[in-house]
Design a protein around this motif. Structure first.
Motif, PDB file in Angstrom:
ATOM      1  N   ALA A 234      -3.762   1.330  11.865  1.00 21.08           N
ATOM      2  CA  ALA A 234      -2.355   1.674  11.610  1.00 21.08           C
ATOM      3  C   ALA A 234      -1.461   0.441  11.777  1.00 21.08           C
ATOM      4  CB  ALA A 234      -1.909   2.795  12.549  1.00 21.08           C
ATOM      5  N   MET A 235      -1.745  -0.372  12.796  1.00 22.81           N
ATOM      6  CA  MET A 235      -0.920  -1.563  13.026  1.00 22.81           C
ATOM      7  C   MET A 235      -1.159  -2.607  11.937  1.00 22.81           C
ATOM      8  SD  MET A 235       1.224  -1.201  15.426  1.00 22.81           S
ATOM      9  CE  MET A 235       1.326   0.554  14.985  1.00 22.81           C
ATOM     10  N   PHE A 236      -2.409  -2.713  11.466  1.00 19.98           N
ATOM     11  CA  PHE A 236      -2.676  -3.603  10.337  1.00 19.98           C
ATOM     12  C   PHE A 236      -1.868  -3.159   9.115  1.00 19.98           C
ATOM     13  CE2 PHE A 236      -4.945  -4.377   6.381  1.00 19.98           C
ATOM     14  CZ  PHE A 236      -4.978  -5.760   6.382  1.00 19.98           C
ATOM     15  N   ASP A 237      -1.917  -1.852   8.816  1.00 17.01           N
ATOM     16  CA  ASP A 237      -1.191  -1.337   7.649  1.00 17.01           C
ATOM     17  C   ASP A 237       0.313  -1.581   7.785  1.00 17.01           C
ATOM     18  OD1 ASP A 237      -3.627  -0.503   6.715  1.00 17.01           O
ATOM     19  OD2 ASP A 237      -3.329   1.609   7.243  1.00 17.01           O
ATOM     20  N   LEU A 238       0.833  -1.378   9.013  1.00 18.08           N
ATOM     21  CA  LEU A 238       2.268  -1.564   9.237  1.00 18.08           C
ATOM     22  C   LEU A 238       2.658  -3.044   9.153  1.00 18.08           C
ATOM     23  CD1 LEU A 238       4.900  -0.073   9.970  1.00 18.08           C
ATOM     24  CD2 LEU A 238       4.307  -0.408  12.390  1.00 18.08           C
ATOM     25  N   ALA A 239       1.816  -3.908   9.700  1.00 16.63           N
ATOM     26  CA  ALA A 239       2.107  -5.349   9.651  1.00 16.63           C
ATOM     27  C   ALA A 239       2.232  -5.833   8.211  1.00 16.63           C
ATOM     28  CB  ALA A 239       1.029  -6.141  10.397  1.00 16.63           C
ATOM     29  N   THR A 240       1.338  -5.357   7.363  1.00 13.94           N
ATOM     30  CA  THR A 240       1.348  -5.828   5.970  1.00 13.94           C
ATOM     31  C   THR A 240       2.645  -5.439   5.243  1.00 13.94           C
ATOM     32  OG1 THR A 240       0.248  -3.854   5.117  1.00 13.94           O
ATOM     33  CG2 THR A 240      -1.164  -5.678   5.787  1.00 13.94           C
ATOM     34  N   GLN A 241       3.362  -4.451   5.795  1.00 13.01           N
ATOM     35  CA  GLN A 241       4.628  -4.027   5.173  1.00 13.01           C
ATOM     36  C   GLN A 241       5.837  -4.786   5.719  1.00 13.01           C
ATOM     37  OE1 GLN A 241       4.906   0.264   5.737  1.00 13.01           O
ATOM     38  NE2 GLN A 241       2.705   0.450   5.424  1.00 13.01           N
ATOM     39  N   GLN A 242       5.630  -5.643   6.713  1.00 11.19           N
ATOM     40  CA  GLN A 242       6.766  -6.339   7.327  1.00 11.19           C
ATOM     41  C   GLN A 242       7.226  -7.503   6.452  1.00 11.19           C
ATOM     42  OE1 GLN A 242       8.062  -4.845  10.117  1.00 11.19           O
ATOM     43  NE2 GLN A 242       6.429  -3.454   9.459  1.00 11.19           N
TER      44      GLN A 242
ATOM     45  N   PRO B  45       9.191 -17.996  12.552  1.00 12.57           N
ATOM     46  CA  PRO B  45       9.137 -17.450  13.912  1.00 12.57           C
ATOM     47  C   PRO B  45       9.998 -16.204  14.058  1.00 12.57           C
ATOM     48  CG  PRO B  45       9.912 -19.750  13.920  1.00 12.57           C
ATOM     49  CD  PRO B  45       9.716 -19.359  12.491  1.00 12.57           C
ATOM     50  N   GLU B  46      11.068 -16.111  13.269  1.00 15.10           N
ATOM     51  CA  GLU B  46      11.933 -14.935  13.332  1.00 15.10           C
ATOM     52  C   GLU B  46      11.170 -13.676  12.879  1.00 15.10           C
ATOM     53  OE1 GLU B  46      12.781 -17.854  11.866  1.00 15.10           O
ATOM     54  OE2 GLU B  46      14.119 -18.543  13.471  1.00 15.10           O
ATOM     55  N   ALA B  47      10.332 -13.830  11.863  1.00 15.59           N
ATOM     56  CA  ALA B  47       9.534 -12.687  11.399  1.00 15.59           C
ATOM     57  C   ALA B  47       8.555 -12.243  12.485  1.00 15.59           C
ATOM     58  CB  ALA B  47       8.783 -13.058  10.123  1.00 15.59           C
ATOM     59  N   ILE B  48       7.996 -13.195  13.223  1.00 14.33           N
ATOM     60  CA  ILE B  48       7.073 -12.869  14.319  1.00 14.33           C
ATOM     61  C   ILE B  48       7.818 -12.108  15.417  1.00 14.33           C
ATOM     62  CG2 ILE B  48       5.671 -13.874  16.180  1.00 14.33           C
ATOM     63  CD1 ILE B  48       5.024 -16.165  14.124  1.00 14.33           C
ATOM     64  N   SER B  49       8.995 -12.603  15.789  1.00 16.26           N
ATOM     65  CA  SER B  49       9.786 -11.931  16.826  1.00 16.26           C
ATOM     66  C   SER B  49      10.153 -10.514  16.398  1.00 16.26           C
ATOM     67  CB  SER B  49      11.053 -12.730  17.122  1.00 16.26           C
ATOM     68  OG  SER B  49      10.724 -13.983  17.670  1.00 16.26           O
ATOM     69  N   ALA B  50      10.517 -10.346  15.142  1.00 17.03           N
ATOM     70  CA  ALA B  50      10.874  -9.011  14.643  1.00 17.03           C
ATOM     71  C   ALA B  50       9.670  -8.066  14.720  1.00 17.03           C
ATOM     72  CB  ALA B  50      11.398  -9.110  13.211  1.00 17.03           C
ATOM     73  N   TRP B  51       8.497  -8.553  14.354  1.00 15.27           N
ATOM     74  CA  TRP B  51       7.278  -7.723  14.421  1.00 15.27           C
ATOM     75  C   TRP B  51       6.937  -7.369  15.870  1.00 15.27           C
ATOM     76  CZ3 TRP B  51       4.340  -4.163  12.881  1.00 15.27           C
ATOM     77  CH2 TRP B  51       3.000  -4.052  13.273  1.00 15.27           C
ATOM     78  N   GLN B  52       7.127  -8.312  16.773  1.00 19.08           N
ATOM     79  CA  GLN B  52       6.823  -8.024  18.178  1.00 19.08           C
ATOM     80  C   GLN B  52       7.763  -6.969  18.757  1.00 19.08           C
ATOM     81  OE1 GLN B  52       6.705 -12.110  19.733  1.00 19.08           O
ATOM     82  NE2 GLN B  52       4.478 -12.131  19.598  1.00 19.08           N
ATOM     83  N   LYS B  53       8.961  -6.844  18.165  1.00 19.53           N
ATOM     84  CA  LYS B  53       9.935  -5.855  18.638  1.00 19.53           C
ATOM     85  C   LYS B  53       9.957  -4.577  17.802  1.00 19.53           C
ATOM     86  CE  LYS B  53      12.857  -9.647  20.187  1.00 19.53           C
ATOM     87  NZ  LYS B  53      13.829 -10.606  19.617  1.00 19.53           N
TER      88      LYS B  53
ATOM     89  N   SER C 157       7.260   0.913  16.493  1.00 19.78           N
ATOM     90  CA  SER C 157       5.887   1.448  16.490  1.00 19.78           C
ATOM     91  C   SER C 157       4.916   0.455  17.122  1.00 19.78           C
ATOM     92  CB  SER C 157       5.434   1.752  15.063  1.00 19.78           C
ATOM     93  OG  SER C 157       6.269   2.733  14.492  1.00 19.78           O
ATOM     94  N   HIS C 158       5.163  -0.816  16.879  1.00 14.09           N
ATOM     95  CA  HIS C 158       4.316  -1.849  17.458  1.00 14.09           C
ATOM     96  C   HIS C 158       4.497  -1.905  18.977  1.00 14.09           C
ATOM     97  CE1 HIS C 158       2.932  -6.358  17.351  1.00 14.09           C
ATOM     98  NE2 HIS C 158       1.967  -5.565  17.744  1.00 14.09           N
ATOM     99  N   LEU C 159       5.711  -1.679  19.455  1.00 13.24           N
ATOM    100  CA  LEU C 159       5.946  -1.654  20.909  1.00 13.24           C
ATOM    101  C   LEU C 159       5.156  -0.534  21.579  1.00 13.24           C
ATOM    102  CD1 LEU C 159       9.779  -2.386  21.137  1.00 13.24           C
ATOM    103  CD2 LEU C 159       7.920  -3.851  21.974  1.00 13.24           C
ATOM    104  N   VAL C 160       5.092   0.640  20.908  1.00 13.83           N
ATOM    105  CA  VAL C 160       4.279   1.741  21.443  1.00 13.83           C
ATOM    106  C   VAL C 160       2.812   1.324  21.514  1.00 13.83           C
ATOM    107  CG1 VAL C 160       3.461   4.084  20.980  1.00 13.83           C
ATOM    108  CG2 VAL C 160       5.888   3.517  20.644  1.00 13.83           C
ATOM    109  N   ALA C 161       2.318   0.683  20.447  1.00 13.09           N
ATOM    110  CA  ALA C 161       0.924   0.226  20.429  1.00 13.09           C
ATOM    111  C   ALA C 161       0.683  -0.824  21.510  1.00 13.09           C
ATOM    112  CB  ALA C 161       0.580  -0.342  19.047  1.00 13.09           C
ATOM    113  N   GLN C 162       1.646  -1.733  21.695  1.00 14.43           N
ATOM    114  CA  GLN C 162       1.500  -2.769  22.730  1.00 14.43           C
ATOM    115  C   GLN C 162       1.398  -2.136  24.121  1.00 14.43           C
ATOM    116  OE1 GLN C 162       4.311  -6.201  22.272  1.00 14.43           O
ATOM    117  NE2 GLN C 162       4.636  -5.376  20.235  1.00 14.43           N
ATOM    118  N   GLN C 163       2.203  -1.103  24.354  1.00 11.57           N
ATOM    119  CA  GLN C 163       2.173  -0.428  25.650  1.00 11.57           C
ATOM    120  C   GLN C 163       0.809   0.234  25.895  1.00 11.57           C
ATOM    121  OE1 GLN C 163       4.346  -0.563  28.029  1.00 11.57           O
ATOM    122  NE2 GLN C 163       3.352   0.925  29.380  1.00 11.57           N
TER     123      GLN C 163
END
Lengths: 107, 107
Positions: free
Chosen positions: A33-41, A64-72, A75-81
Motif C-alpha cells: 500500500a505504501m509503495f502504491d501511495l508513494a508512486t502517486q506522490q 528534498p521538499e518532496a521527501i519531507s512531504a512524503w514523510q509527513k 497515511s504514511h505517518l500511520v504506517a511509520q507508527q
C-alpha cells in the motif's frame, strides 16, 4: 521490481535500511500500500528494494521538499507508527543527494 | 550483515543496484573478496546489501575522493570487468552525498 529509471542527476534518494521483527503482522500488505501511495506522490521518481538478513529500500525523488512531504503524509505517518510498534527491530533512514550516476546494460 | 554504523552526516554513499545473469560463475567468492578488500580501504565506513529480484548494495565512504580511489583500485577493476562480462545483466551506480539521517532501535 526493476532498476529505477531515474533522470540525470542531481536528484535525491532515501536509503531505508531495516531489520524486521518476527512474523508478518500485516507488514506485506502495508508495504504494498505504501509503495502504491508513494508512486502517486509529486516528484516521486522510483523505488528499489530487496530483503535478506537486512532490507535495503531506496526511493528516489526530485527534491528534498518532496521527501519531507512524503514523510509527513498522513497515511504514511500511520504506517511509520506501526513500523516502530510492530514491524521493525531497527532501521536507519538516510536522505541523500545523488551527484552522479552511470549504468550498464548487457548486449 | 547489519545496518552500517555510519558517523554523523555529511558522508557519502554509493548505491549499486543490479540484476544478475544466470549461474554463479565465481560471483559469490568474488563478492566476498571485494567486500573484504573494500573494508580495508581508507575512509570506508560500511556496507549494506540484499538481493531478491534485484540486488541493492550500498557502501558508505568519508569522501568522494575515497569512492574514486576504490573505483580505480586494480583488484576492483578486474572484478568490475568480470562483472560486465559475466555476472550482471544490468546495473546502475549512484554516488550520493548523505545530508541527514536518523535511526530507530526497538526497546
Amino acid at each position: 521490481m526493476t532498476i529505477a529509471a531515474t533522470p540525470a542527476p542531481p536528484y535525491y534518494a532515501v536509503i531505508f535500511t531495516s531489520t524486521r521483527t518476527a512474523g508478518d503482522n500485516g507488514y506485506e500488505s502495508m508495504a504494498q500500500a505504501m509503495f502504491d501511495l508513494a508512486t502517486q506522490q509529486p516528484e516521486f521518481l522510483g523505488f528499489e528494494s530487496a530483503r535478506e538478513e537486512i532490507g535495503v529500500t531506496v526511493s528516489y525523488w526530485d527534491s528534498p521538499e518532496a521527501i519531507s512531504a512524503w514523510q509527513k503524509n498522513s497515511s504514511h505517518l500511520v504506517a511509520q507508527q506501526r513500523g516502530r510498534e510492530e514491524w521493525y527491530q531497527t532501521f536507519k533512514v538516510r536522505v541523500c543527494r545523488v551527484e552522479r550516476d552511470y549504468a550498464f546494460q548487457k548486449d
